[in-house]
Design an enzyme around this catalytic site. Structure first.
Site, PDB file in Angstrom:
ATOM      1  N   GLY A 136      -0.370  -9.081  -2.202  1.00 56.20           N
ATOM      2  CA  GLY A 136      -0.086  -8.921  -0.791  1.00 56.20           C
ATOM      3  C   GLY A 136      -0.232  -7.464  -0.359  1.00 56.20           C
ATOM      4  N   SER A 137       0.624  -7.038   0.549  1.00 52.14           N
ATOM      5  CA  SER A 137       0.441  -5.734   1.191  1.00 52.14           C
ATOM      6  C   SER A 137       0.685  -4.527   0.299  1.00 52.14           C
ATOM      7  CB  SER A 137       1.340  -5.641   2.431  1.00 52.14           C
ATOM      8  OG  SER A 137       0.934  -6.584   3.396  1.00 52.14           O
ATOM      9  N   VAL A 138       1.295  -4.697  -0.903  1.00 51.76           N
ATOM     10  CA  VAL A 138       1.414  -3.536  -1.796  1.00 51.76           C
ATOM     11  C   VAL A 138       0.037  -3.096  -2.279  1.00 51.76           C
ATOM     12  CG1 VAL A 138       3.778  -3.882  -2.612  1.00 51.76           C
ATOM     13  CG2 VAL A 138       1.894  -5.067  -3.765  1.00 51.76           C
TER      14      VAL A 138
END
Length: 671
Positions: A410-412
């Site tokens: 995801g956004s990491v």
């Protein structure tokens, strides 16, 4: 003429004599070989049938079989090999034949080789004359006489201890409490006592009765029931029950229990199947079954010392047959910090997730946690069927190692996309991408598929705001600007698809399920850590260490070194100027009140971090899917601690916002 005749008679007699001797020798060897065949197969009944009548009158069949069984089982004899020694002659005297033999066998103390001789004599049996073995104790070992016995002394080896960086043991040879019952001391209402004991030991009353009713049990005997940990809270209660006795025994123990179970793994008694492939192990040996116990089995393994010897009827040692010195296993010291390991576990233990930590400047891994977990002591000391059933049927999969596996980031992942875009000149951090609204698609060729974001924060939609607000559309556009070929090449430079050089085996991170990004939509989704991107948490941690190491990826490691020095795994993956840009922006993700990671803000500590909420669903329209929550953070001013945590099924818990306080708690307690 007469001399010639006599010479012919001499030759004929000589031939007859040689032939007769050869025939006798063959008969002796044939009889002995049938005895030897039974011997090597441990068929002692058949061996007994090959003996002469006088031998049978001196030792009963039952005693003969028992003696061989007791001696060979006592010294753990196996692979018994007996052969007639062809290099020496058979000797005949007083009607008996003395045949030289060579014997070898594997024992607890190692391989035992010796020479011996077996006597046979002619005997008529049912109108058939045959050679029969004359038995004596010396047939077993040359120096064994009537009244002598075989003894084996054992010196217990110490398995190597696994220490954390501060010298705290996380796996060691310690003590455990062997709970037993002395039947005659059970009080009159013994059935009630057994019910109480069963409840406290988490076993059934039937299990207790089965052990107490074994044929060998006597009323005054200590009957082992179950081994428990020395610090078990039920121990004091058990000791107050009439009939219960406690004996303390040596056992492998794991002081951190569930907190480090997937890391340390556990040991257990070697199985019959494992003995087939592990020739140097005995049936009573233990072996590492999982985790570091298995990975470093050859280092940690202890080998007991043994001496096998003969004693006379007065128990005085006569002769040592074989001796092996005790071999203690070597200790291992890890970079792990038990405090951080326990902190992360305590924060995550109620969830299915994982937590990893490292010193990003040296590469020292400080924690590897997977939850839910299990107590490795249970595997060593004996696990009840109910506990085993619970572990296997738990839908959260407590036996599954999450820090070893791959997860949708995801956004990491967005800072990685940013670094690639900056390096290849496809991303200007100051330029706005002029994004508006909560959904976007490149053009109508995408059909009904849109990239969505949580918040329309207005302008400028530049790199700083895209990271602060975690803008999916911004990074989807960036990925398209970078292009499929460049994206794949650069991600491979970051180590995706490559086996990571780490002491603990890890899954390989992937950029796509079949190695290549197939479509434009997949490329766009990959830009914000969706698509088919899967990352191992330790690999992700190494990727994040590049932000404080000028674009170099430091190699994580687990075995402690006195003078910790960083070893670069991937050099100059991207320019140090770009690393500084991203690190400064990630600091704003935490310090900016609007940042998705602001809940981690700690006054006086410059944390740089990134949240991530990865969607796990069949399609964009799927509303039944779940979410994985992430948060990664590092202390910018004193970059000695990098922490990443992930929680599965975080959709109803707030996604990444559920994970942020977990990581914050570690930084608050480890300064």
């Amino acid at each position: 003429m007469k001399c010639k005749f006599l010479w012919c008679i001499f030759i004929a007699l000589s031939i007859f004599t040689v032939t007769a001797c050869s025939s006798k020798s063959n008969m002796v060897k044939s009889s002995l070989n049938s005895y030897i065949d039974a011997w090597t197969k441990c068929n002692y009944d058949l061996m007994y049938s090959k003996m002469d009548k006088d031998s049978k009158s001196r030792i009963a069949k039952k005693d003969f079989v028992s003696r061989y069984n007791n001696i060979y089982s006592g010294i753990e004899a196996k692979n018994i090999n007996v052969k007639i020694d062809s290099s020496s002659d058979i000797k005949y005297e007083d009607g008996a034949a003395k045949v030289p033999i060579k014997v070898s066998m594997d024992t607890a103390a190692g391989k035992l080789d010796f020479s011996n001789s077996i006597s046979l004599k002619k005997e008529k049996d049912n109108d058939k004359t045959d050679w029969k073995v004359v038995w004596s104790p010396s047939n077993i070992f040359p120096d064994l006489k009537e009244g002598d016995k075989i003894r084996i002394d054992t010196v217990q080896g110490k398995r190597g201890t696994i220490y954390d960086r501060n010298g705290n043991p996380i796996a060691e040879d310690g003590r455990a409490a062997q709970i037993g019952i002395v039947p005659e001391t059970l009080e009159q209402n013994g059935e009630k006592s057994k019910e109480n004991i069963a409840a406290l030991l988490n076993i059934s009353k039937e299990d207790i009765n089965k052990k107490l009713s074994a044929s060998y049990v006597k009323k005054d005997m200590f009957v082992p029931i179950k081994i428990i940990q020395e610090d078990d809270s039920n121990l004091a209660v058990l000791q107050r029950i009439s009939g219960v006795k406690v004996q303390y025994i040596k056992e492998r123990v794991y002081p951190l229990k569930n907190a480090a179970a997937h890391l340390t793994g556990y040991v257990h008694k070697v199985t019959a199947e494992e003995l087939k492939t592990n020739k140097n192990y005995g049936p009573d040996d233990i072996i590492g079954k999982s985790g570091l116990e298995q990975i470093y089995e050859s280092t940690l393994r202890a080998q007991n010392g043994y001496e096998i010897y003969i004693v006379d009827k007065n128990n005085k040692k006569k002769k040592t047959l074989i001796k092996r010195k005790v071999h203690n296993g070597k200790d291992i010291k890890l970079t792990i910090d038990s405090k951080i390991q326990s902190l992360l576990y305590n924060e995550l233990q109620q969830d299915a997730g994982m937590g990893v930590s490292m010193n990003p400047k040296t590469g020292e891994v400080l924690a590897l946690v997977s939850t839910p977990s299990f107590d490795p002591n249970d595997f060593v000391m004996g696990m009840s069927s109910d506990t085993w059933k619970t572990l296997n049927e738990d839908k959260r999969r407590p036996l599954y190692n999450r820090f070893q596996s791959n997860v949708v980031p995801g956004s990491v992942f967005k800072p990685i996309t940013a670094a690639i875009g900056l390096k290849d000149g496809k991303l200007n951090p100051q330029v706005s991408k002029n994004i508006s609204g909560l959904k976007w698609q490149k053009d109508s060729s995408w059909g009904k598929y849109y990239v969505t974001r949580v918040e329309d924060y207005g302008e400028p939609s530049n790199l700083l705001n895209a990271l602060v607000y975690s803008d999916n559309i911004y990074f989807a556009k960036t990925a398209l600007d970078i292009g499929k070929d460049t994206m794949e090449t650069e991600l491979k430079n970051w180590g995706l698809g490559e086996g990571m050089p780490f002491e603990y085996g890890l899954s390989r991170s992937q950029l796509a399920s079949k190695g290549n990004i197939k479509t434009e939509v997949q490329l766009a989704d990959s830009g914000y850590g969706q698509g088919e991107i899967l990352l191992n948490p330790v690999h992700l941690m190494a990727m994040y260490d590049s932000f404080v190491n000028e674009g170099n990826i430091i190699k994580p490691y687990l075995i402690y070194k006195d003078n910790a020095k960083a070893q670069i795994w991937k050099k100059d993956v991207y320019p140090k100027e770009d690393a500084n840009i991203i690190l400064n922006d990630l600091e704003q993700v935490v310090s900016n009140p609007k940042g998705t990671g602001h809940e981690a803000y700690i006054p006086g500590m410059a944390l740089a971090g990134k949240t991530g909420t990865a969607e796990i669903k069949a399609s964009q329209e799927d509303t039944s899917g779940t979410e994985v929550g992430w948060f990664a953070a590092v202390n910018v001013d004193n970059p000695k601690l990098l922490v990443i945590a992930m929680v599965e099924n975080a959709k109803e818990k707030g996604g990444s916002h559920y994970v942020v306080p977990i990581v914050k708690s570690v930084f608050e307690q480890v300064r």
